[in-house]
Scaffold this motif. Structure first.
Motif, PDB file in Angstrom:
ATOM      1  N   PRO A  88       0.823  -1.231   0.000  1.00 44.89           N
ATOM      2  CA  PRO A  88       0.000   0.000   0.000  1.00 44.89           C
ATOM      3  C   PRO A  88       0.844   1.262   0.000  1.00 44.89           C
ATOM      4  O   PRO A  88       0.475   2.264  -0.623  1.00 44.89           O
ATOM      5  CB  PRO A  88      -0.837  -0.136   1.281  1.00 44.89           C
ATOM      6  N   TRP A  89       1.985   1.246   0.687  1.00 42.55           N
ATOM      7  CA  TRP A  89       2.838   2.440   0.694  1.00 42.55           C
ATOM      8  C   TRP A  89       3.446   2.693  -0.674  1.00 42.55           C
ATOM      9  O   TRP A  89       3.712   3.837  -1.051  1.00 42.55           O
ATOM     10  CB  TRP A  89       3.920   2.316   1.765  1.00 42.55           C
ATOM     11  N   SER A  90       3.660   1.635  -1.435  1.00 43.47           N
ATOM     12  CA  SER A  90       4.146   1.810  -2.800  1.00 43.47           C
ATOM     13  C   SER A  90       3.112   2.542  -3.637  1.00 43.47           C
ATOM     14  O   SER A  90       3.447   3.450  -4.412  1.00 43.47           O
ATOM     15  CB  SER A  90       4.458   0.445  -3.421  1.00 43.47           C
ATOM     16  N   ARG A  91       1.831   2.196  -3.448  1.00 45.72           N
ATOM     17  CA  ARG A  91       0.770   2.884  -4.192  1.00 45.72           C
ATOM     18  C   ARG A  91       0.665   4.347  -3.745  1.00 45.72           C
ATOM     19  O   ARG A  91       0.433   5.238  -4.566  1.00 45.72           O
ATOM     20  CB  ARG A  91      -0.558   2.158  -3.995  1.00 45.72           C
ATOM     21  N   VAL A  92       0.833   4.590  -2.446  1.00 43.92           N
ATOM     22  CA  VAL A  92       0.833   5.968  -1.942  1.00 43.92           C
ATOM     23  C   VAL A  92       1.970   6.760  -2.576  1.00 43.92           C
ATOM     24  O   VAL A  92       1.811   7.913  -2.984  1.00 43.92           O
ATOM     25  CB  VAL A  92       0.954   5.979  -0.407  1.00 43.92           C
ATOM     26  N   SER A  93       3.138   6.138  -2.687  1.00 46.10           N
ATOM     27  CA  SER A  93       4.299   6.807  -3.283  1.00 46.10           C
ATOM     28  C   SER A  93       4.049   7.143  -4.747  1.00 46.10           C
ATOM     29  O   SER A  93       4.421   8.218  -5.221  1.00 46.10           O
ATOM     30  CB  SER A  93       5.538   5.916  -3.151  1.00 46.10           C
ATOM     31  N   GLU A  94       3.409   6.231  -5.476  1.00 46.05           N
ATOM     32  CA  GLU A  94       3.086   6.497  -6.880  1.00 46.05           C
ATOM     33  C   GLU A  94       2.155   7.700  -6.998  1.00 46.05           C
ATOM     34  O   GLU A  94       2.307   8.535  -7.895  1.00 46.05           O
ATOM     35  CB  GLU A  94       2.437   5.258  -7.501  1.00 46.05           C
ATOM     36  N   ALA A 136       4.032  11.003  -6.238  1.00 43.63           N
ATOM     37  CA  ALA A 136       4.904  11.447  -7.327  1.00 43.63           C
ATOM     38  C   ALA A 136       4.176  12.381  -8.290  1.00 43.63           C
ATOM     39  O   ALA A 136       4.816  13.157  -9.005  1.00 43.63           O
ATOM     40  CB  ALA A 136       5.456  10.241  -8.078  1.00 43.63           C
ATOM     41  N   GLN A 137       2.857  12.318  -8.298  1.00 42.04           N
ATOM     42  CA  GLN A 137       2.059  13.169  -9.190  1.00 42.04           C
ATOM     43  C   GLN A 137       1.542  14.426  -8.497  1.00 42.04           C
ATOM     44  O   GLN A 137       0.870  15.240  -9.129  1.00 42.04           O
ATOM     45  CB  GLN A 137       0.852  12.366  -9.725  1.00 42.04           C
ATOM     46  N   LYS A 138       1.874  14.595  -7.213  1.00 41.56           N
ATOM     47  CA  LYS A 138       1.321  15.698  -6.438  1.00 41.56           C
ATOM     48  C   LYS A 138       2.415  16.707  -6.095  1.00 41.56           C
ATOM     49  O   LYS A 138       3.369  16.375  -5.395  1.00 41.56           O
ATOM     50  CB  LYS A 138       0.705  15.183  -5.125  1.00 41.56           C
ATOM     51  N   TRP A 165       5.598  15.984   0.132  1.00 41.98           N
ATOM     52  CA  TRP A 165       6.931  16.338   0.618  1.00 41.98           C
ATOM     53  C   TRP A 165       7.987  15.429   0.004  1.00 41.98           C
ATOM     54  O   TRP A 165       9.100  15.845  -0.298  1.00 41.98           O
ATOM     55  CB  TRP A 165       6.969  16.245   2.140  1.00 41.98           C
ATOM     56  N   SER A 166       7.670  14.159  -0.139  1.00 42.32           N
ATOM     57  CA  SER A 166       8.650  13.202  -0.690  1.00 42.32           C
ATOM     58  C   SER A 166       7.923  12.196  -1.567  1.00 42.32           C
ATOM     59  O   SER A 166       6.708  12.049  -1.481  1.00 42.32           O
ATOM     60  CB  SER A 166       9.407  12.489   0.441  1.00 42.32           C
TER      61      SER A 166
END
Length: 213
Positions: free
Chosen positions: A197-203, A206-208, A212-213
């Motif tokens: 799930p954190w991988s999906r959050v990171s994806e 990346a578009q926002k 912050w990271s």
């Protein structure tokens, strides 16, 4: 059927990420709220700020204001006293403010509200580490405090307090380990379930531009 003229509507949203790590100036929390509120007004197509009759803020941790809502209204140029409220502490407080404000619009208590929240925690901690104090607004001690919205809750059990377990970084790992144990997984088996799930959050982040990271 005709739409109730007091139906609550979110007319504009605004956000500001303060990237002091990239050389941006360090604003205090109420000024961050003002910048975000101005962005929300622009998002709404431009509004007459004098129509604002309530400013409600999420409870702050990084600085102590007695009445942050009134400061925000003043710096926005509202030009009159507003109903000023601050939420009780808790992770549910932003949504609670939205819900309560919608109810207050429905019953005619208010007509136009600003909901805002901001923290400048990294800036505050950096100042503390260097024995410095930010030159942020300090309201006089006789300033009437903003009314509290929502019921305060005790967020720690007495058993947690006795063991010094009070911070989220202490509590949430306990939740996760209890869940892992309940599911019968080893640490190695559980890690991919946390990572997915954190991988999906990171994806998404990346578009926002404000992530912050």
């Amino acid at each position: 059927m005709a739409l109730d003229p007091r139906t609550p509507v979110i007319i504009g949203v605004g956000q500001r990420s303060q990237r002091v790590d990239r050389g941006e100036p360090a604003l205090e929390p109420v000024d961050l709220m003002v910048v975000a509120a101005e962005a929300a007004a622009a998002d709404a197509g431009g509004i007459d700020v004098t129509a604002i009759d309530s400013v409600r803020t999420v409870g702050l941790l990084s600085w102590r204001y007695l009445d942050p809502g009134s400061l925000v209204a003043e710096r926005l140029g509202v030009g009159h006293d507003v109903d000023s409220g601050v939420s009780a502490m808790g992770g549910n407080s932003p949504q609670m403010l939205v819900n309560q404000t919608a109810l207050d619009i429905l019953d005619g208590s208010i007509s136009c509200a600003v909901l805002a929240g901001a923290e400048s925690w990294r800036t505050r901690m950096a100042a503390r580490a260097s024995d410095d104090k930010p030159d942020w607004t300090v309201q006089p001690e006789d300033t009437p405090p903003a009314r509290e919205i929502g019921a305060p809750v005790e967020m720690n059990h007495e058993a947690e307090l006795a063991l010094g377990i009070v911070m989220p970084v202490q509590v949430y790992p306990m939740f996760e380990q209890a869940r892992r144990h309940h599911l019968g997984r080893t640490m190695e088996e559980h890690l991919p379930h946390l990572g997915a799930p954190w991988s999906r959050v990171s994806e998404g982040a990346a578009q926002k531009p404000h992530a912050w990271s």
